[in-house]
Structures are given as structure tokens and as C-alpha cells.
Design a protein around this motif. Structure first.
Motif, PDB file in Angstrom:
ATOM      1  N   PRO A  31      97.539  55.493  25.496  1.00 36.47           N
ATOM      2  CA  PRO A  31      96.223  55.903  25.116  1.00 36.47           C
ATOM      3  C   PRO A  31      96.031  57.162  25.484  1.00 36.47           C
ATOM      4  N   ARG A  32      94.993  57.844  24.456  1.00 31.13           N
ATOM      5  CA  ARG A  32      94.237  59.113  25.197  1.00 31.13           C
ATOM      6  C   ARG A  32      92.851  58.365  25.636  1.00 31.13           C
ATOM      7  N   SER A  33      92.852  59.192  27.038  1.00 24.86           N
ATOM      8  CA  SER A  33      91.757  58.409  27.845  1.00 24.86           C
ATOM      9  C   SER A  33      90.279  58.674  27.059  1.00 24.86           C
ATOM     10  N   GLY A  34      90.019  60.014  26.602  1.00 28.84           N
ATOM     11  CA  GLY A  34      88.789  60.150  25.693  1.00 28.84           C
ATOM     12  C   GLY A  34      88.434  59.196  24.707  1.00 28.84           C
ATOM     13  N   LEU A  35      89.577  58.901  23.877  1.00 30.43           N
ATOM     14  CA  LEU A  35      89.246  58.012  22.799  1.00 30.43           C
ATOM     15  C   LEU A  35      88.958  56.533  23.214  1.00 30.43           C
ATOM     16  N   ALA A  36      89.785  55.991  24.327  1.00 27.85           N
ATOM     17  CA  ALA A  36      89.486  54.820  25.022  1.00 27.85           C
ATOM     18  C   ALA A  36      87.865  54.597  25.475  1.00 27.85           C
ATOM     19  N   ALA A  37      87.715  55.637  26.489  1.00 26.62           N
ATOM     20  CA  ALA A  37      86.311  55.553  26.962  1.00 26.62           C
ATOM     21  C   ALA A  37      85.208  55.872  26.296  1.00 26.62           C
ATOM     22  N   LYS A  38      85.281  56.810  25.201  1.00 26.06           N
ATOM     23  CA  LYS A  38      84.032  57.128  24.298  1.00 26.06           C
ATOM     24  C   LYS A  38      84.116  56.086  23.214  1.00 26.06           C
ATOM     25  N   LYS A  39      85.041  55.811  22.446  1.00 29.69           N
ATOM     26  CA  LYS A  39      85.372  55.192  21.428  1.00 29.69           C
ATOM     27  C   LYS A  39      85.826  53.781  21.626  1.00 29.69           C
ATOM     28  N   GLY A  40      86.561  53.506  22.531  1.00 24.67           N
ATOM     29  CA  GLY A  40      87.163  52.029  22.465  1.00 24.67           C
ATOM     30  C   GLY A  40      88.323  51.940  21.631  1.00 24.67           C
ATOM     31  N   ILE A  41      88.964  53.265  21.216  1.00 17.87           N
ATOM     32  CA  ILE A  41      90.381  52.953  20.799  1.00 17.87           C
ATOM     33  C   ILE A  41      91.425  53.280  21.616  1.00 17.87           C
ATOM     34  N   THR A  42      92.454  52.301  21.557  1.00 16.05           N
ATOM     35  CA  THR A  42      93.329  52.386  22.698  1.00 16.05           C
ATOM     36  C   THR A  42      94.819  52.010  21.892  1.00 16.05           C
ATOM     37  N   VAL A  43      95.867  51.796  22.458  1.00 15.11           N
ATOM     38  CA  VAL A  43      97.116  51.845  22.133  1.00 15.11           C
ATOM     39  C   VAL A  43      97.320  50.363  22.385  1.00 15.11           C
TER      40      VAL A  43
END
Length: 144
Positions: A62-74
Motif C-alpha cells: 500500500p501507499r501510506s498516504g492513500l491508506a491513512a488519508k483515504k482508507g485505500i489499501t492493498v
């Protein structure tokens, strides 16, 4: 190290953003934007095909920014690309937030880390050596 790559995406090749970066960003290769509804998962293609040397794997993380800010993960993080795989790299994204998220063509959706790995050979035995931890697991060492 050099790795052979085919790029059918029209986007730049993955690259390291800084001298100390471990991962290279993967970009979505889409003809139309894709929306992930809450708790929905989809495979997002990258347009990239690689030929890894034996003894290496590519880890999709995952990209940490997408995970932390948007809840999008691998979803299967880290996803493993084996040295004998020649298909297109796809990223299984999941939306763990409570709002829809739209992925645009060329958006950075994950990162790729190249790593060495070993192959194990099992030796079946009747007992294992003793340690102070023993069979303790799942929080047995505490949280503080």
C-alpha cells in the motif's frame, strides 16, 4: 541490478522518488476512472509486465498516504510477484473507508519493492529447541 520491463501504460516507468526510497510507485492504467465503493475491492491493472531474476520477488504494498488519508489499501499486502510470472501487474485495492473513492488513470495506487528471498527445505523432526518464549503468541509478550 537490472530488470526487464514492458510498459504498455503510456505512463512513466516506476522509479524511486528519493535516494533512500525502498519502493517505486505503481500507477493505474485505466481507460475510464474506477470508483471503489466502501468495502469494495477491485483489481486495478498497471500496464506493466516484468521479468525478475530467480531469487527475487516484487512486493506490491500500500501507499501510506492513500491508506491513512483515504482508507485505500492493498488487500493482500504485500502481494508477491514471483520470478516466473509474466502477466500484467495488477493491484488488488480495497476501500476500507465509509465513502466512495475514485481512481483516475495514471494515479499512484501502490508501491513496488524488489526483494531477495530464500527457498526453504523442510527437515521433519519430532521436537523443536526450547526458547524462553516457547509457544506464546498472539500478544503473549504484552503491549507495553
Amino acid at each position: 541490478m537490472t530488470i526487464r520491463i514492458i510498459n504498455k501504460s503510456g505512463h512513466q516507468l516506476p522509479h524511486y522518488e528519493t535516494m533512500a526510497s525502498a519502493g517505486m510507485d505503481l500507477r493505474a492504467n485505466l481507460s475510464d476512472a474506477v470508483t471503489l465503493e466502501p468495502l469494495e475491492r477491485k483489481i486495478i491493472k498497471t500496464g506493466l509486465f516484468i521479468e525478475l531474476p530467480v531469487g527475487l520477488e516484487a512486493q506490491v504494498r500500500p501507499r501510506s498516504g492513500l491508506a491513512a488519508k483515504k482508507g485505500i489499501t492493498v488487500l493482500n499486502a504485500p502481494g508477491t510477484i514471483d520470478a516466473d510470472y509474466r502477466g500484467e501487474i495488477g493491484v488488488i485495492l480495497v476501500n476500507l473507508s465509509n465513502v466512495a473513492f475514485t481512481i483516475e488513470n495514471g494515479e499512484r495506487i501502490a508501491q513496488l519493492v524488489i526483494a531477495k528471498h530464500e527457498r526453504a527445505e523442510w527437515v521433519e523432526v519430532q521436537e523443536l529447541s526450547e526458547t524462553s518464549r516457547g509457544a506464546g503468541g498472539f500478544g503473549s509478550t504484552g503491549v507495553k
